[in-house]
Design an enzyme around this catalytic site. Structure first.
Site, PDB file in Angstrom:
ATOM      1  N   ASP A 103      52.748   3.443 178.902  1.00 20.21           N
ATOM      2  CA  ASP A 103      53.445   4.426 178.079  1.00 20.21           C
ATOM      3  C   ASP A 103      52.465   5.483 177.553  1.00 20.21           C
ATOM      4  OD1 ASP A 103      55.708   2.885 178.398  1.00 20.21           O
ATOM      5  OD2 ASP A 103      55.445   1.834 176.482  1.00 20.21           O
TER       6      ASP A 103
HETATM    7  N1  URA Z   1      54.616  -2.710 177.878  1.00 22.10           N
HETATM    8  C1  URA Z   1      54.960  -1.662 177.092  1.00 22.10           C
HETATM    9  O1  URA Z   1      55.853  -1.787 176.261  1.00 22.10           O
HETATM   10  N2  URA Z   1      54.303  -0.498 177.246  1.00 22.10           N
HETATM   11  C2  URA Z   1      53.301  -0.317 178.136  1.00 22.10           C
HETATM   12  O2  URA Z   1      52.731   0.782 178.221  1.00 22.10           O
HETATM   13  C3  URA Z   1      52.945  -1.402 178.949  1.00 22.10           C
HETATM   14  C4  URA Z   1      53.611  -2.578 178.807  1.00 22.10           C
END
Ligand code: URA
Length: 240
Positions: A103
């Protein structure tokens, strides 16, 4: 391989651009400018330089980036700078992409490569490659929450409860969570389903490869043979 083709394969431009670059004496091999674009060069293991910057010929390129916050993994980022902008331009030009995605606000270990088979192997849900995240939670970590995470929590896009491989306390509000899938916002959703909330998320390991302590956010390094072997083994064994 002809030098102009070799440079093209490494992301230094079109054949025409590489030809011009060579003719201008900007490419050196063993410290000497090679000005013949058609010079036959042994590619394997070749060390060369372009504009004084050293490179090694790599049939495929693999790097490990410490992804900083506020960056997007996409090759066509929309709201934030793309992670590929943190790598030298030839790596973008040769079609590197991230191995799975983190993310925008997640930091930590991100692999990038132009090897499609490698991306497929490491991200395939069937291979169950382990990913370890360091979670900073809003509320204190409790034994009950960790148990819920390892017993399995219900996510709306999974038919069965999703269970972490391991969940281990670091300190009052931080813990390590190991998972083997890569569902959308998986860690955030799992932690929310277990009654807590994520304040910060950092991926610290993938397939037995850990984020080097020597790297700062935004910095990257080449993956070496031993790292690649470890990742391929993790993917083939469907674990680690
Ligand atoms: N899980 C999440 O919620 N975000 C990420 O970036 C990776 C795994």
């Amino acid at each position: 391989m002809q030098l102009e083709r070799l440079l093209q394969s490494q992301g230094f431009g079109t054949r025409k651009e590489c030809r011009a670059l060579i003719r201008h004496g900007r490419c050196t091999v063993a410290g000497e400018a090679v000005e013949d674009p058609f010079a036959e060069i042994v590619a394997a293991g070749l060390e060369f330089a372009v504009d004084g910057v050293p490179w090694r010929y790599r049939e495929k390129a693999y790097v490990l980036l410490y992804k900083p916050a506020d960056t997007e993994c996409s090759r066509s980022p929309r709201g934030y700078p793309g992670v590929l902008a943190l790598l030298p331009p030839p790596l973008y030009a040769r079609g590197m992409q991230s191995v799975g995605r983190l993310d925008v606000d997640t930091t930590g270990l991100l692999l990038l490569t132009d090897d499609g088979a490698f991306i497929h192997a490491v991200t395939s849900p069937k291979r169950k490659v382990h990913k370890i995240y360091r979670v900073t939670a809003k509320h204190p970590v409790t034994a009950d929450m960790l148990k819920q995470l390892t017993d399995g929590v219900v996510l709306n896009d999974a038919p069965e409860p999703v269970a972490a491989i391991a969940a281990e306390t670091i300190d009052e509000c931080r813990f390590h969570l190991t998972i083997s899938e890569g569902r959308y916002h998986q860690v955030k959703r799992m932690v929310a389903a277990a009654g807590n909330r994520i304040e910060a998320l950092c991926r610290v390991a993938v397939g037995g490869l850990t984020l080097p302590e020597t790297l700062q956010p935004g910095e990257w390094q080449w993956l070496e043979e031993a790292d690649l072997r470890r990742l391929w083994n993790a993917a083939e064994l469907g674990k680690a």
